[in-house]
Design a protein around this motif. Structure first.
Motif, PDB file in Angstrom:
ATOM      1  N   LEU A  63       8.070   8.145  -0.174  1.00 57.03           N
ATOM      2  CA  LEU A  63       7.366   9.382  -0.472  1.00 57.03           C
ATOM      3  C   LEU A  63       6.281   9.209  -1.530  1.00 57.03           C
ATOM      4  N   ASP A  64       6.339   8.102  -2.269  1.00 59.92           N
ATOM      5  CA  ASP A  64       5.309   7.860  -3.284  1.00 59.92           C
ATOM      6  C   ASP A  64       4.141   7.033  -2.745  1.00 59.92           C
ATOM      7  N   ALA A  65       4.171   6.690  -1.453  1.00 60.96           N
ATOM      8  CA  ALA A  65       3.084   5.907  -0.862  1.00 60.96           C
ATOM      9  C   ALA A  65       1.787   6.711  -0.899  1.00 60.96           C
ATOM     10  N   SER A 128      -2.800   6.024  10.006  1.00 61.80           N
ATOM     11  CA  SER A 128      -3.489   4.883  10.603  1.00 61.80           C
ATOM     12  C   SER A 128      -2.941   3.587  10.023  1.00 61.80           C
ATOM     13  N   ILE A 129      -2.690   2.608  10.914  1.00 63.78           N
ATOM     14  CA  ILE A 129      -2.235   1.291  10.471  1.00 63.78           C
ATOM     15  C   ILE A 129      -3.406   0.370  10.150  1.00 63.78           C
ATOM     16  N   ASP A 130      -4.635   0.870  10.339  1.00 54.53           N
ATOM     17  CA  ASP A 130      -5.830   0.064  10.090  1.00 54.53           C
ATOM     18  C   ASP A 130      -6.449   0.475   8.751  1.00 54.53           C
ATOM     19  N   GLY A 163      -5.172   4.777   4.704  1.00 56.99           N
ATOM     20  CA  GLY A 163      -4.696   4.174   3.463  1.00 56.99           C
ATOM     21  C   GLY A 163      -4.897   2.684   3.457  1.00 56.99           C
ATOM     22  N   GLN A 164      -4.418   2.044   2.393  1.00 58.09           N
ATOM     23  CA  GLN A 164      -4.525   0.605   2.245  1.00 58.09           C
ATOM     24  C   GLN A 164      -3.209  -0.065   2.614  1.00 58.09           C
ATOM     25  N   ILE A 168       0.559   1.415   3.874  1.00 61.00           N
ATOM     26  CA  ILE A 168       0.825   1.323   5.314  1.00 61.00           C
ATOM     27  C   ILE A 168       2.079   0.500   5.565  1.00 61.00           C
ATOM     28  N   ASP A 169       2.177  -0.635   4.901  1.00 65.45           N
ATOM     29  CA  ASP A 169       3.347  -1.495   5.079  1.00 65.45           C
ATOM     30  C   ASP A 169       4.624  -0.799   4.631  1.00 65.45           C
TER      31      ASP A 169
END
Length: 305
Positions: A63-65, A128-130, A163-164, A168-169
């Motif tokens: 949740l902090d991402a 987005s994963i990109d 995001g970065q 994402i990871d």
């Protein structure tokens, strides 16, 4: 023979269907051939070996991402989990040439028949994963699917994030979403081999249910959201995956492997229906013949006398 016919139909569609414990696979190359000894037999293409969805039910989302929303504002994932309402989460990339749009199309089609309101009863979070994609692109995608949904008043319930890599990871690791960056037609690493899945999360941000593929039952989505809102964790689902990739780095050839579970299901349905109709017609003909044979024949001698 029926199995061979079904396999032939699947090959004609250019499908790759992976089921837990086995796989039915085909690779269609734009060059019409494959390198000997690679991606052959009853195995997934090499590029898809690491592309999986491992179901992490009850896992806590990060949740902090930190992300950026479709208005360009920095947000944390926890913003969309208020402790009161569940959320639908999906990880895609906005420039995906095919499967991601089908996934979102399937989600929108399902939500049109779900009598719950985004933003009021649940949240929709698309990530987005990109890391190279921008909030402007996310905003365009949001506008497109919000228009397709047909209820602009629910805009506050749709969130398209960018995001970065660390953020994402953190999300993809939490939900068990595996993907691989692959070269596009220009040879640059601009595309991804990935599977298609959406997840439901509880109001506290725990993974409650998975739905795989690109077609989602409105009834299942509705019941899943109701259960998730009560912090109930669902059960694992059959791991039938829908894959998307354009390039096989092992063969250095551009390839296409799109799995449409609905297409394979259509093949099975049509084949089953055709077989059923054939058997019923044959049964009716046989019964008619038997009835004719059992019917008493007229006594010509008695009639002539």
């Amino acid at each position: 023979m029926a199995a061979k016919a079904m396999l032939g139909a699947a090959l004609a569609l250019g499908c790759v269907v992976s089921v837990a414990g086995g796989s039915l696979s085909a690779q269609v190359s734009s060059y019409g051939d494959k390198q000997e000894g690679q991606n052959v037999g009853d195995q997934l293409p090499n590029v898809l070996q690491k592309v999986q969805v491992t179901q992490h039910l009850n896992a806590q989302l990060p949740l902090d991402a930190k992300f950026v929303d479709d208005t360009g504002q920095p947000v944390v994932l926890g913003k969309y989990f208020d402790g009161k309402h569940p959320a639908i989460l999906t990880t895609i990339y906005y420039n995906c040439p095919m499967l991601c749009s089908e996934e979102l199309d399937g989600l929108v089609s399902s939500l049109l028949m779900v009598h719950l309101v985004p933003g009021k009863d649940f949240q929709i979070v698309v990530i987005s994963i990109d890391p190279s994609e921008t909030p402007e692109l996310a905003a365009r995608k949001k506008a497109f699917y919000l228009k397709r949904y047909g209820h602009p008043e629910t805009a506050d319930g749709w969130h398209f994030l960018t995001g970065q890599r660390p953020a994402i990871d953190a999300v993809t690791n939490a939900v068990g979403y595996g993907y691989v960056r692959v070269p596009g037609p220009d040879g640059r690493l601009t595309q991804f081999a990935h599977a298609s899945a959406i997840e439901l999360a509880t109001p506290a941000g725990r993974v409650a249910q998975y739905y795989l593929g690109v077609e989602y039952s409105p009834r299942d989505i509705l019941l899943g959201l109701i259960d998730a809102s009560g912090n109930k964790i669902g059960s694992p689902v059959a791991n039938i995956l829908t894959y998307c990739y354009h390039y096989d780095p092992q063969t250095n050839k551009h390839s296409l492997a799109v799995v449409r579970v609905v297409q394979l299901g259509g093949i099975v349905t049509v084949a089953s229906l055709g077989s059923f109709m054939f058997l019923m017609f044959r049964r009716d003909i046989q019964l008619a013949r038997e009835a004719d044979q059992e019917q008493p024949q007229p006594d010509n001698n008695r009639r002539n006398g």
